[in-house]
Design a protein around this motif. Sequence first.
Motif, PDB file in Angstrom:
ATOM      1  N   LEU A 148      14.596   5.064  -4.659  1.00 32.97           N
ATOM      2  CA  LEU A 148      13.762   3.857  -4.620  1.00 32.97           C
ATOM      3  C   LEU A 148      12.666   3.941  -5.681  1.00 32.97           C
ATOM      4  N   GLY A 149      12.058   5.100  -5.790  1.00 36.25           N
ATOM      5  CA  GLY A 149      11.009   5.277  -6.784  1.00 36.25           C
ATOM      6  C   GLY A 149      11.513   5.098  -8.195  1.00 36.25           C
ATOM      7  N   MET A 150      12.744   5.509  -8.467  1.00 35.08           N
ATOM      8  CA  MET A 150      13.319   5.364  -9.799  1.00 35.08           C
ATOM      9  C   MET A 150      13.554   3.899 -10.152  1.00 35.08           C
ATOM     10  N   LEU A 151      13.831   3.080  -9.143  1.00 37.01           N
ATOM     11  CA  LEU A 151      14.039   1.651  -9.394  1.00 37.01           C
ATOM     12  C   LEU A 151      12.729   0.939  -9.708  1.00 37.01           C
ATOM     13  N   GLY A 152      11.622   1.451  -9.202  1.00 37.56           N
ATOM     14  CA  GLY A 152      10.339   0.794  -9.387  1.00 37.56           C
ATOM     15  C   GLY A 152      10.141  -0.310  -8.358  1.00 37.56           C
ATOM     16  N   GLY A 153       9.013  -0.991  -8.463  1.00 34.36           N
ATOM     17  CA  GLY A 153       8.749  -2.120  -7.580  1.00 34.36           C
ATOM     18  C   GLY A 153       7.996  -1.757  -6.316  1.00 34.36           C
ATOM     19  N   ILE A 154       7.997  -0.469  -5.925  1.00 35.61           N
ATOM     20  CA  ILE A 154       7.272  -0.014  -4.736  1.00 35.61           C
ATOM     21  C   ILE A 154       6.294   1.071  -5.179  1.00 35.61           C
ATOM     22  N   PRO A 155       4.998   0.895  -4.932  1.00 32.61           N
ATOM     23  CA  PRO A 155       4.008   1.889  -5.368  1.00 32.61           C
ATOM     24  C   PRO A 155       4.287   3.263  -4.763  1.00 32.61           C
ATOM     25  N   ASP A 156       3.997   4.296  -5.520  1.00 30.84           N
ATOM     26  CA  ASP A 156       4.230   5.666  -5.055  1.00 30.84           C
ATOM     27  C   ASP A 156       3.468   5.977  -3.770  1.00 30.84           C
ATOM     28  N   GLU A 157       2.271   5.378  -3.622  1.00 26.84           N
ATOM     29  CA  GLU A 157       1.482   5.679  -2.428  1.00 26.84           C
ATOM     30  C   GLU A 157       2.140   5.142  -1.159  1.00 26.84           C
ATOM     31  N   LEU A 158       2.955   4.089  -1.290  1.00 25.93           N
ATOM     32  CA  LEU A 158       3.708   3.602  -0.137  1.00 25.93           C
ATOM     33  C   LEU A 158       4.911   4.492   0.142  1.00 25.93           C
ATOM     34  N   THR A 160       5.246   7.499  -0.146  1.00 24.44           N
ATOM     35  CA  THR A 160       4.863   8.763   0.478  1.00 24.44           C
ATOM     36  C   THR A 160       4.076   8.566   1.778  1.00 24.44           C
ATOM     37  N   ASN A 161       3.946   7.324   2.201  1.00 24.30           N
ATOM     38  CA  ASN A 161       3.192   7.009   3.412  1.00 24.30           C
ATOM     39  C   ASN A 161       4.134   6.977   4.609  1.00 24.30           C
ATOM     40  N   GLU A 162       3.907   7.863   5.588  1.00 24.83           N
ATOM     41  CA  GLU A 162       4.832   7.982   6.721  1.00 24.83           C
ATOM     42  C   GLU A 162       4.855   6.719   7.592  1.00 24.83           C
ATOM     43  N   GLU A 163       3.725   6.071   7.762  1.00 24.99           N
ATOM     44  CA  GLU A 163       3.702   4.842   8.554  1.00 24.99           C
ATOM     45  C   GLU A 163       4.534   3.760   7.876  1.00 24.99           C
ATOM     46  N   TRP A 164       4.387   3.648   6.556  1.00 31.64           N
ATOM     47  CA  TRP A 164       5.190   2.668   5.806  1.00 31.64           C
ATOM     48  C   TRP A 164       6.675   2.998   5.938  1.00 31.64           C
ATOM     49  N   GLN A 165       7.016   4.262   5.828  1.00 29.60           N
ATOM     50  CA  GLN A 165       8.412   4.678   5.948  1.00 29.60           C
ATOM     51  C   GLN A 165       8.983   4.321   7.320  1.00 29.60           C
TER      52      GLN A 165
END
Length: 250
Positions: A148-158, A160-165
């Motif tokens: 997902l991170g390689m595709l972009g579009g979602i900030p890194d801080e999200l 790595t955020n367990e609640e967001w996950q």
Amino acid sequence: MNVTTREPWFPHQRLEAPLPAVRLFCVPHGGAGGSAFRSWQGRVGDRAEVVPVQLPGRDIRLSEPAEPSVTGLAERLAGPVGDRADGLPYVLFGHSMGALLVYELGLMLQSAPHPPSALVVSGSVPPHISRRTAPMHTLPDDEFLKRLGMLGGIPDELLTNEEWQDLFLPGLRTDFEAAETYRPQDSLLSGIPLIALGGRDDPAAPPADVERWRELAADVTVRIFDGDHFFVFTSEEQVLPFLTATCLAV
């Protein structure tokens, strides 16, 4: 002015606006809601009405389960699209997973009494060719998040955020399942122009693959813009005038 309605697929509508010449239904990418297109109306003008599509499992429909099938989504959405078009010409636009849903809707609606005037598929490999990357929906969480991170579009801080996950990862995985398992009907698009858009540096749908949408319809236009997988948002100043002109020409 926007107002929330009781229609779950199209929860916002314009009030006190002139009747448009065409309606532009916008289907978001995996994990995103119709709010991704919130700013577009002000950029395209009043002759085209932007109608964001709200899929289950995101935004105000977050409590609903995401649909793991593109075909299943299209079957549920085809009737509401026809009703919301309300007799006016309409164009279906979809980005990434949304592009596959738009294509399936086009196949379903091409013989309907009021078919779409055009389909715009963006940031997607056509469904009849093999993907360059391995499927994501079966990956372990850490690998899924890395991709997902390689595709972009979602900030890194999200990412790595367990609640967001906990809140969003199940729906995202289901969206990728829908896209990666989609197989279109055994027919080609006929009588409806198809416009395929791509990002010059998109790792998920490189220009060479976007060109192969030409194999799925008789009337196909391909346009490549600067940017990566989310070029439709990072290059809005080029994409939206093209999209507006496309809508008003059909």
